[in-house]
Design a protein around this motif. Structure first.
Motif, short mmCIF file in Angstrom:
data_model
loop_
_atom_site.label_atom_id
_atom_site.label_comp_id
_atom_site.label_asym_id
_atom_site.label_seq_id
_atom_site.Cartn_x
_atom_site.Cartn_y
_atom_site.Cartn_z
N PRO A 1 41.31 -56.43 -17.46
CA PRO A 1 42.47 -56.37 -18.33
C PRO A 1 43.88 -57.55 -17.64
N MET A 2 44.29 -57.31 -19.20
CA MET A 2 45.36 -58.98 -18.69
C MET A 2 46.36 -58.83 -17.53
N LEU B 1 51.47 -56.00 -16.45
CA LEU B 1 50.41 -55.13 -17.00
C LEU B 1 50.88 -56.14 -18.41
N PHE B 2 49.63 -55.75 -19.26
CA PHE B 2 50.03 -56.63 -20.72
C PHE B 2 49.01 -55.81 -21.68
N ARG B 3 49.86 -55.53 -22.56
CA ARG B 3 49.63 -54.51 -23.30
C ARG B 3 50.26 -55.17 -25.27
N GLY B 4 48.97 -54.75 -25.45
CA GLY B 4 48.84 -54.70 -27.25
C GLY B 4 50.39 -53.04 -28.14
N LEU B 5 50.52 -53.07 -29.32
CA LEU B 5 50.78 -52.08 -29.40
C LEU B 5 50.41 -51.67 -30.69
N ASP B 6 49.07 -52.40 -30.54
CA ASP B 6 47.83 -51.64 -31.59
C ASP B 6 47.71 -50.22 -31.92
N ASP B 7 47.83 -49.68 -30.36
CA ASP B 7 47.73 -48.25 -30.79
C ASP B 7 48.54 -47.67 -29.09
N ALA B 8 49.64 -47.21 -30.33
CA ALA B 8 50.80 -46.69 -28.88
C ALA B 8 49.65 -45.26 -28.19
N SER B 9 49.68 -45.17 -28.60
CA SER B 9 48.56 -43.31 -28.30
C SER B 9 48.61 -43.81 -27.48
#
Length: 261
Positions: A122-123, A135-143
């Motif tokens: 993971p990024m 850490l880097f995260r997209g909010l496509d699935d905020a759950s």
């Protein structure tokens, strides 16, 4: 044999402590202000002093707002052994070519690349002397956010890049509640974005809500040293200004959004 293992662990622990001290001495010698535009100097001092917890950074293209945030995050983590960061964008597949690259730029610009390791799946970036993470995260699935925790310490820095791309105010509040739960009271939130043209856009309205812990700085490319932007950028800016002043005013010379019905 037990004592040999114990001695080995002690030696490893002492070596790790020395690396941490050497890394801390290095970052203490770096003048962070050399790497951020002068317009951000007051904000840099504000962050250091802990005067606010939220920094709203609406600005036109070329305003170096992302450069400021990335330098603050990298240098801040290196100065505090318990700090970590998490960086968000609305869509995960946009992170690698934007925020991840921007953090890499900051690490390289500060001259500390040998102290960091990056990976893309993971990024993340890891600060080698201590194991702290970005850490880097997209909010496509905020759950999925409830399960995100740093390996050690807390998320001191939270960066919402292209803030106006998020679905809205309630979504944003839910994200922050998920991330900040159990993270202490010293979190610093950066919201950076190119402001939508309408003053009624949710993001423009959101950052104007009363909040004594927040500060907003509006910037544009004219507040950045010209040599940082380069001749090509400046030429295109002047060309757009001549061809379509309204587009130039919104995209580059951001002052404030225009009210609309």
């Amino acid at each position: 044999m037990y004592y040999d293992r114990l001695k080995s662990r002690v030696r490893a622990s002492n070596a790790a402590r020395r690396r941490q001290q050497e890394a801390k001495a290095l970052i203490d010698c770096i003048d962070v202000k050399q790497h951020i535009a002068p317009v951000y100097y007051p904000l840099h001092e504000d962050v250091k002093a802990g005067r606010h917890s939220t920094y709203n950074l609406p600005g036109g293209r070329g305003s170096c707002k992302s450069s400021f945030v990335s330098v603050e995050i990298v240098s801040g983590i290196m100065q505090d052994g318990e700090s970590n960061a998490i960086v968000f964008r609305a869509v995960g597949n946009t992170l690698r070519d934007s925020c991840y690259s921007q953090i890499g730029w900051a690490i390289d610009t500060l001259g500390v690349s040998h102290l960091w390791r990056g990976r893309v799946s993971p990024m993340s970036y890891t600060y080698l002397p201590t194991g702290q993470e970005i850490l880097f995260r997209g909010l496509d699935d905020a759950s999925k956010l409830k399960s995100i925790k740093p390996r050690r310490g807390t998320f001191r820095y939270i960066w919402l890049e292209e803030f106006s791309e998020l679905p809205g105010a309630n979504f944003t509040r839910n994200v922050m509640q998920s991330v900040l739960r159990g993270q202490g009271s010293s979190a610093i939130v950066f919201r950076s974005f190119n402001p939508p043209i309408s003053a009624n856009n949710w993001a423009n309205v959101f950052i104007q809500e009363p909040d004594e812990k927040a500060v907003t700085l509006l910037t544009n490319y004219t507040q950045v040293p010209p040599e940082w932007l380069g001749e090509a950028f400046l030429y295109e800016a002047e060309r757009l200004k001549a061809l379509n002043y309204k587009a130039y005013e919104h995209c580059l010379l951001y002052t404030s959004p225009s009210p609309r019905d």
